[in-house]
Design a protein around this motif. Structure first.
Motif, PDB file in Angstrom:
ATOM      1  N   GLY A  62       0.810  -1.214   0.000  1.00  0.00           N
ATOM      2  CA  GLY A  62       0.000   0.000   0.000  1.00  0.00           C
ATOM      3  C   GLY A  62       0.843   1.264   0.000  1.00  0.00           C
ATOM      4  O   GLY A  62       0.559   2.222  -0.708  1.00  0.00           O
ATOM      5  N   LEU A  65       2.760   1.656  -3.437  1.00  0.00           N
ATOM      6  CA  LEU A  65       1.902   1.904  -4.601  1.00  0.00           C
ATOM      7  C   LEU A  65       1.652   3.391  -4.812  1.00  0.00           C
ATOM      8  O   LEU A  65       1.583   3.864  -5.946  1.00  0.00           O
ATOM      9  CB  LEU A  65       0.566   1.176  -4.438  1.00  0.00           C
ATOM     10  CG  LEU A  65       0.597  -0.317  -4.710  1.00  0.00           C
ATOM     11  CD1 LEU A  65      -0.693  -0.974  -4.250  1.00  0.00           C
ATOM     12  CD2 LEU A  65       0.817  -0.585  -6.192  1.00  0.00           C
ATOM     13  N   PHE A  66       1.510   4.141  -3.716  1.00  0.00           N
ATOM     14  CA  PHE A  66       1.214   5.569  -3.840  1.00  0.00           C
ATOM     15  C   PHE A  66       2.424   6.466  -3.577  1.00  0.00           C
ATOM     16  O   PHE A  66       2.326   7.679  -3.748  1.00  0.00           O
ATOM     17  CB  PHE A  66       0.073   5.958  -2.908  1.00  0.00           C
ATOM     18  CG  PHE A  66      -1.290   5.600  -3.440  1.00  0.00           C
ATOM     19  CD1 PHE A  66      -1.473   5.161  -4.731  1.00  0.00           C
ATOM     20  CD2 PHE A  66      -2.404   5.722  -2.638  1.00  0.00           C
ATOM     21  CE1 PHE A  66      -2.715   4.835  -5.225  1.00  0.00           C
ATOM     22  CE2 PHE A  66      -3.661   5.410  -3.116  1.00  0.00           C
ATOM     23  CZ  PHE A  66      -3.820   4.962  -4.410  1.00  0.00           C
ATOM     24  N   ASP A  79      -2.359  10.491   2.558  1.00  0.00           N
ATOM     25  CA  ASP A  79      -3.012   9.548   1.660  1.00  0.00           C
ATOM     26  C   ASP A  79      -2.144   8.304   1.459  1.00  0.00           C
ATOM     27  O   ASP A  79      -2.645   7.183   1.410  1.00  0.00           O
ATOM     28  CB  ASP A  79      -3.311  10.208   0.320  1.00  0.00           C
ATOM     29  CG  ASP A  79      -4.195  11.439   0.454  1.00  0.00           C
ATOM     30  OD1 ASP A  79      -5.104  11.411   1.307  1.00  0.00           O
ATOM     31  OD2 ASP A  79      -3.962  12.413  -0.272  1.00  0.00           O
ATOM     32  N   VAL A  80      -0.844   8.503   1.343  1.00  0.00           N
ATOM     33  CA  VAL A  80       0.084   7.378   1.190  1.00  0.00           C
ATOM     34  C   VAL A  80       0.062   6.519   2.449  1.00  0.00           C
ATOM     35  O   VAL A  80      -0.006   5.280   2.378  1.00  0.00           O
ATOM     36  CB  VAL A  80       1.517   7.881   0.895  1.00  0.00           C
ATOM     37  CG1 VAL A  80       2.498   6.723   0.799  1.00  0.00           C
ATOM     38  CG2 VAL A  80       1.538   8.716  -0.378  1.00  0.00           C
ATOM     39  N   MET A  83      -3.145   4.495   2.696  1.00  0.00           N
ATOM     40  CA  MET A  83      -3.108   3.314   1.828  1.00  0.00           C
ATOM     41  C   MET A  83      -2.257   2.218   2.453  1.00  0.00           C
ATOM     42  O   MET A  83      -2.576   1.030   2.323  1.00  0.00           O
ATOM     43  CB  MET A  83      -2.579   3.717   0.443  1.00  0.00           C
ATOM     44  CG  MET A  83      -2.748   2.662  -0.599  1.00  0.00           C
ATOM     45  SD  MET A  83      -4.466   2.239  -0.876  1.00  0.00           S
ATOM     46  CE  MET A  83      -4.287   0.491  -1.015  1.00  0.00           C
ATOM     47  N   ALA A  95      -4.659  -4.793  -1.538  1.00  0.00           N
ATOM     48  CA  ALA A  95      -4.136  -3.422  -1.537  1.00  0.00           C
ATOM     49  C   ALA A  95      -3.954  -2.919  -2.965  1.00  0.00           C
ATOM     50  O   ALA A  95      -4.248  -1.761  -3.265  1.00  0.00           O
ATOM     51  CB  ALA A  95      -2.821  -3.350  -0.771  1.00  0.00           C
ATOM     52  N   ALA A  99      -5.912   0.231  -4.479  1.00  0.00           N
ATOM     53  CA  ALA A  99      -5.167   1.344  -5.082  1.00  0.00           C
ATOM     54  C   ALA A  99      -5.631   1.612  -6.514  1.00  0.00           C
ATOM     55  O   ALA A  99      -5.785   2.769  -6.912  1.00  0.00           O
ATOM     56  CB  ALA A  99      -3.670   1.050  -5.049  1.00  0.00           C
ATOM     57  N   THR A 103      -7.535   5.026  -7.584  1.00  0.00           N
ATOM     58  CA  THR A 103      -7.008   5.875  -8.652  1.00  0.00           C
ATOM     59  C   THR A 103      -8.116   6.266  -9.627  1.00  0.00           C
ATOM     60  O   THR A 103      -8.216   7.428 -10.035  1.00  0.00           O
ATOM     61  CB  THR A 103      -5.862   5.158  -9.388  1.00  0.00           C
ATOM     62  OG1 THR A 103      -4.839   4.833  -8.443  1.00  0.00           O
ATOM     63  CG2 THR A 103      -5.275   6.019 -10.477  1.00  0.00           C
ATOM     64  N   TYR A 159      -8.292  12.922  -1.276  1.00  0.00           N
ATOM     65  CA  TYR A 159      -8.047  11.572  -1.773  1.00  0.00           C
ATOM     66  C   TYR A 159      -8.358  10.502  -0.736  1.00  0.00           C
ATOM     67  O   TYR A 159      -8.545   9.346  -1.076  1.00  0.00           O
ATOM     68  CB  TYR A 159      -6.590  11.451  -2.236  1.00  0.00           C
ATOM     69  CG  TYR A 159      -6.441  10.542  -3.421  1.00  0.00           C
ATOM     70  CD1 TYR A 159      -6.686  11.001  -4.702  1.00  0.00           C
ATOM     71  CD2 TYR A 159      -6.092   9.213  -3.262  1.00  0.00           C
ATOM     72  CE1 TYR A 159      -6.583  10.170  -5.791  1.00  0.00           C
ATOM     73  CE2 TYR A 159      -5.982   8.371  -4.343  1.00  0.00           C
ATOM     74  CZ  TYR A 159      -6.221   8.855  -5.604  1.00  0.00           C
ATOM     75  OH  TYR A 159      -6.124   8.022  -6.674  1.00  0.00           O
ATOM     76  N   ILE A 163      -9.875   6.686  -1.396  1.00  0.00           N
ATOM     77  CA  ILE A 163      -9.329   5.467  -0.804  1.00  0.00           C
ATOM     78  C   ILE A 163     -10.396   4.762   0.029  1.00  0.00           C
ATOM     79  O   ILE A 163     -10.527   3.535  -0.016  1.00  0.00           O
ATOM     80  CB  ILE A 163      -8.075   5.785   0.027  1.00  0.00           C
ATOM     81  CG1 ILE A 163      -6.944   6.299  -0.882  1.00  0.00           C
ATOM     82  CG2 ILE A 163      -7.606   4.552   0.809  1.00  0.00           C
ATOM     83  CD1 ILE A 163      -5.751   6.850  -0.132  1.00  0.00           C
ATOM     84  N   THR A 167     -11.823   1.110  -0.769  1.00  0.00           N
ATOM     85  CA  THR A 167     -11.682   0.062   0.246  1.00  0.00           C
ATOM     86  C   THR A 167     -13.019  -0.596   0.527  1.00  0.00           C
ATOM     87  O   THR A 167     -13.128  -1.827   0.575  1.00  0.00           O
ATOM     88  CB  THR A 167     -11.097   0.654   1.547  1.00  0.00           C
ATOM     89  OG1 THR A 167      -9.836   1.250   1.255  1.00  0.00           O
ATOM     90  CG2 THR A 167     -10.935  -0.407   2.606  1.00  0.00           C
TER      91      THR A 167
END
Length: 176
Positions: A62, A65-66, A79-80, A83, A95, A99, A103, A159, A163, A167
């Protein structure tokens, strides 16, 4: 029927989305408590390798990915981290699904916000400014990237909401 881990995750991402909408910030205490809670739930779940395969691998997936979007200033650090917390609950494969869906949802949110704010022309200009050096480089010309002018941003999006919605969708659709 959702299990307890999934219900807790949905509550945490809902809180993150509400906070992101209201304050444009996702609190670190929410992320940290979510990470610790996910670890404890995986340990208590009884599977011997779950803390490594689900919690650690999921949170790293997670996070990474970001991370490139954060490095490119396209996403906030909260946000990162959110995730990464989601990945800690659901594992690396889910995850990736969250993601990808986040997006798409975030892209739709951005387009809607640009249209309603009337700044779609500014957004298009920024996109062209960012992509022009890449196009020239693909054509074989050694061109340096051109940074955007200060104040050229057309705004950010919450964001955390994208997410959270992604989720919830991935968790609920896993039970269909």
């Amino acid at each position: 029927m959702l299990n307890s881990i999934e219900v807790i995750l949905i509550c945490l991402v809902a809180q993150a989305a509400i906070t992101d909408l209201a304050l444009r910030k996702i609190p670190n205490v929410l992320i940290l408590s979510g990470l610790l809670l996910a670890l404890m739930l995986h340990i208590m779940g009884g599977q011997h390798w779950a803390p490594v395969t689900d919690w650690l691998a999921g949170s790293l997936a997670g996070f990474f990915l970001f991370l490139p979007l954060y490095a490119l200033r396209g996403m906030a650090a909260g946000d990162v981290k959110l995730m990464a917390m989601v990945g800690a609950f659901v594992g690396p494969l889910a995850a990736l699904q969250v993601a990808a869906l986040a997006t798409l949802i975030g892209g739709v949110m951005a387009l809607v916000m640009l249209l309603f704010s009337g700044r779609w022309r500014d957004g298009w200009r920024n996109l062209v400014t960012i992509c022009r050096p890449l196009l020239w480089r693909c054509l074989g010309m050694p061109v340096q990237p051109v940074p955007l002018e200060p104040g050229a941003s057309v705004g950010g999006i919450p964001y955390g909401l994208a997410i959270a919605l992604a989720t919830m969708a991935v968790v609920v659709l896993a039970h269909r």
